[in-house]
Design an enzyme around this catalytic site. Sequence first.
Site, short mmCIF file in Angstrom:
data_model
loop_
_atom_site.label_atom_id
_atom_site.label_comp_id
_atom_site.label_asym_id
_atom_site.label_seq_id
_atom_site.Cartn_x
_atom_site.Cartn_y
_atom_site.Cartn_z
N HIS A 1 -10.97 7.96 -0.61
CA HIS A 1 -10.33 8.65 0.34
C HIS A 1 -9.05 9.36 -0.47
CE1 HIS A 1 -8.52 4.69 -0.55
NE2 HIS A 1 -7.53 5.09 -0.17
N HIS B 1 -6.94 -7.01 0.81
CA HIS B 1 -5.74 -5.97 0.69
C HIS B 1 -4.98 -6.19 1.67
CE1 HIS B 1 -3.99 -2.00 -0.19
NE2 HIS B 1 -4.37 -1.68 1.05
N ASP C 1 0.86 -1.17 -0.15
CA ASP C 1 0.02 -0.04 -0.04
C ASP C 1 0.96 1.37 -0.12
OD1 ASP C 1 -3.01 0.79 0.55
OD2 ASP C 1 -1.85 2.08 2.04
N ARG C 2 0.87 2.21 0.91
CA ARG C 2 1.60 3.47 0.99
C ARG C 2 3.12 2.98 0.84
NH1 ARG C 2 -1.52 6.71 -1.09
NH2 ARG C 2 0.14 8.22 -0.38
N TYR D 1 -0.88 11.40 1.65
CA TYR D 1 -1.88 11.05 0.59
C TYR D 1 -1.78 12.45 -0.25
CZ TYR D 1 -3.77 6.67 1.97
OH TYR D 1 -3.99 5.23 1.96
#
Length: 292
Positions: free
Chosen positions: A152, A272, A107-108, A212
């Site tokens: 988001h 996920h 993910d990030r 983000y």
Amino acid sequence: MNLAIPGFDHRRIAVDDEVSLHAAVGGEGSPIVLLHGFPQTHLMWRHVAADLAADHTVIVPDLRGYGASDRPAEVSPETYSKRTMATDIVNLAARLGHRRFALAGHDRGALVAVRAGLDHPEAVSHLAILDVVPTLDMWEVLHGANAAVAFHLYLMAQPPGLPERMIAASADEFFGFFLDAWTKDPEAIPGPVREEYLRASREAVASIVADYRASAGVDIDHDRADRANGNLLRMPVSVVQQDWGAALGYDAAAVWRAWAPDLDHRLTGAGHFMAEEDPAMIVKALRDLLAR
């Protein structure tokens, strides 16, 4: 429930003059760094890290802005750019005595890992990516009603102020939504771990939003420059992801191959949070990568 990774030491390590990262370090052997995603901390790797530590030095940090790592104020778009965060990781490994290491991100953390591979190819020997596409491509494949799955991203892309206030007003509900919606096996994130993720995220709203926000601005600029200059991920790369290509109407393997010529692309039926839902599968993918 003991939330520490068994057999790992916990350290705070300065990565520049102003920022220190918290990291769990364990095992012996060739080094591999594991980077967590949203809305999590280094604990998401607890199963995988313990397995890999049998024959690797495993370094599991909290990213800048997350968990127990420092959360510097967002003084410029670069404060939480993936370029800055990738440099954190390269410096962290170097301070632990590792100038070259394998790197895996979810993910990030996967976006940070990609940037580390592009900016620091001399440091990253192997690269594993879990359940993302590169930042530039991420925005290109989101369109129409299908983009609602990533609402988001658009919320946190807004200028400072409103997104932070909105999220902070219902932080547990906001972050908990993703922990619930993105897993296919709720038991994979036990209650104490879930509460730790919520606590850590609740305390880091501003820095998470800044992370983000960077991905809607400066990170795209960096990716565009690499694409224009033909900068590629030259090391062996393994990507494990859900079938987002089918869901959003694009060829995920082709997207990755444009960045990574030496690519192993795998789809999974796990959700996920695959390192927690199916750690054995992720360990196998990482060991297969390290053998290339």
